[in-house]
Design a protein around this motif. Structure first.
Motif, PDB file in Angstrom:
ATOM      1  N   LEU A   1       0.833  -1.040   0.093  1.00 37.58           N
ATOM      2  CA  LEU A   1       0.037  -0.295   0.040  1.00 37.58           C
ATOM      3  C   LEU A   1       0.660   1.294  -0.181  1.00 37.58           C
ATOM      4  O   LEU A   1       0.533   2.211  -0.786  1.00 37.58           O
TER       5      LEU A   1
ATOM      6  N   SER B   1      -3.232   5.495   1.280  1.00 32.99           N
ATOM      7  CA  SER B   1      -2.915   5.334   2.874  1.00 32.99           C
ATOM      8  C   SER B   1      -4.616   5.200   3.471  1.00 32.99           C
ATOM      9  O   SER B   1      -5.255   5.361   2.567  1.00 32.99           O
ATOM     10  N   ARG B   2      -4.424   5.041   4.705  1.00 32.80           N
ATOM     11  CA  ARG B   2      -5.687   4.402   5.856  1.00 32.80           C
ATOM     12  C   ARG B   2      -7.245   5.775   5.207  1.00 32.80           C
ATOM     13  O   ARG B   2      -6.865   6.194   5.010  1.00 32.80           O
ATOM     14  N   PRO B   3      -7.856   5.166   4.101  1.00 35.94           N
ATOM     15  CA  PRO B   3      -9.269   5.844   4.330  1.00 35.94           C
ATOM     16  C   PRO B   3      -9.895   6.568   5.775  1.00 35.94           C
ATOM     17  O   PRO B   3      -9.516   5.244   6.424  1.00 35.94           O
TER      18      PRO B   3
ATOM     19  N   SER C   1      -9.827  -4.889   7.543  1.00 33.43           N
ATOM     20  CA  SER C   1      -9.225  -3.419   7.510  1.00 33.43           C
ATOM     21  C   SER C   1      -8.140  -3.832   6.142  1.00 33.43           C
ATOM     22  O   SER C   1      -8.413  -2.782   5.695  1.00 33.43           O
TER      23      SER C   1
ATOM     24  N   VAL D   1      -9.081  -1.233   3.077  1.00 30.99           N
ATOM     25  CA  VAL D   1      -8.307  -0.359   2.362  1.00 30.99           C
ATOM     26  C   VAL D   1      -8.295  -0.958   0.739  1.00 30.99           C
ATOM     27  O   VAL D   1      -8.308   0.542  -0.469  1.00 30.99           O
TER      28      VAL D   1
ATOM     29  N   SER E   1     -11.415   0.043  -1.483  1.00 32.77           N
ATOM     30  CA  SER E   1     -11.878   1.448  -1.438  1.00 32.77           C
ATOM     31  C   SER E   1     -11.280   2.039  -2.564  1.00 32.77           C
ATOM     32  O   SER E   1     -11.683   3.189  -2.523  1.00 32.77           O
ATOM     33  N   GLN E   2     -10.188   1.921  -3.056  1.00 36.64           N
ATOM     34  CA  GLN E   2     -10.075   2.215  -4.444  1.00 36.64           C
ATOM     35  C   GLN E   2     -10.019   1.207  -5.584  1.00 36.64           C
ATOM     36  O   GLN E   2     -11.269   1.112  -6.046  1.00 36.64           O
TER      37      GLN E   2
END
Length: 268
Positions: free
Chosen positions: A156, A162-164, A221, A225, A228-229
């Motif tokens: 990542l 980065s973490r949303p 989790s 991440v 969500s991309q």
């Protein structure tokens, strides 16, 4: 239920099969040690919190224990019921368990405490349902993470992801150090006697595609991440993942991924 708890419910909804095909084998490794720390044997009334695919429940049934297993996700409950015939498997979740005070001789939770919004409240509930003198044993992932667990984070970072912000984290007052001292201290603060913790280290073996399949399906989790991309960013993450994962490949091409967990236990 906290915002964190609600996010966890949504994260795991409908992902039981994807978890079973990816991370379930990883999480199975400490199960014999977990049951040993809880002194589970024939006749023990044991509660398995967050049973997932039912690995802990299945092994406990094999020991002759009287097993009740719960999970917040109905899909996990369905898989666990098939995996552990003889166990009473039902939908339920921390911090409000549908059991009487002192109903169990032992309570175990395999990588569950890291999925609750208020760990100290969860431990108080576990203590409530454990009989005086009974045992509680829990595993969590250690921090900093081992190299095998850090693989996805490295991919990542290399992809600039980065973490949303929509993924919540524990409130500072609810968090604790993911160290042996931190988990033992949390157990002690919850009123467990002779609280202790030890580290468990192992190499998890999986193919690169098997290891990638969990996050690619939105599991945990890290998976949230990834999914969500955009498709382009996911492809970039996968490109870096393929490059970095080669560091862990053996001659047969299977990855040997170092893992580090904490096993905490105490007496109610």
């Amino acid at each position: 239920m906290t915002v964190f708890d609600d996010a966890e419910r949504r994260t795991w909804a409908g992902r039981a099969e994807a978890y079973a095909a990816s991370f379930a084998g990883l999480c199975a490794y400490p199960v014999p040690m977990l049951l040993d720390a809880a002194e589970v044997r024939a006749g023990t009334r044991v509660l398995d919190i967050g049973t997932g695919t039912g690995t802990v429940a299945r092994v406990a049934v094999g020991c002759g224990a009287k097993v009740t297993a719960v999970d917040a996700e109905p899909g996990m409950v369905a898989l666990a019921a098939r995996a552990a015939p003889g166990a009473d498997v039902r939908v339920a979740a921390l911090p409000d368990l549908p059991f009487a005070d002192g109903e169990f001789d032992a309570v175990v939770g395999n990588f569950v405490l890291n999925h609750v919004g208020q760990p100290h409240v969860a431990l108080a509930e576990l203590r409530r349902v454990t009989r005086p003198g009974g045992r509680v044993a829990l595993t969590i992932w250690a921090a900093p993470t081992a190299a095998g667990q850090a693989l996805f984070g490295r991919a990542l970072q290399a992809a600039g992801v980065s973490r949303p912000t929509h993924l919540p984290v524990l409130a500072p007052e609810d968090n604790f150090e993911r160290t042996a001292g931190g988990l033992a201290g949390l157990l002690s603060a919850a009123g467990f006697a002779d609280a202790a913790c030890r580290t468990v280290a192992w190499n998890h073996r999986a193919t690169a595609e098997e290891w990638w399949s969990g996050p690619a399906a939105g599991v945990a989790s890290i998976g949230q991440v990834v999914v969500s991309q955009t498709a382009e960013v996911v492809a970039e993450i996968k490109r870096h993942y393929d490059s970095i994962s080669a560091e862990f490949a053996g001659p047969d091409g299977v990855l040997a991924l170092p893992q580090l967990a904490l096993l905490g236990y105490g007496q109610a």
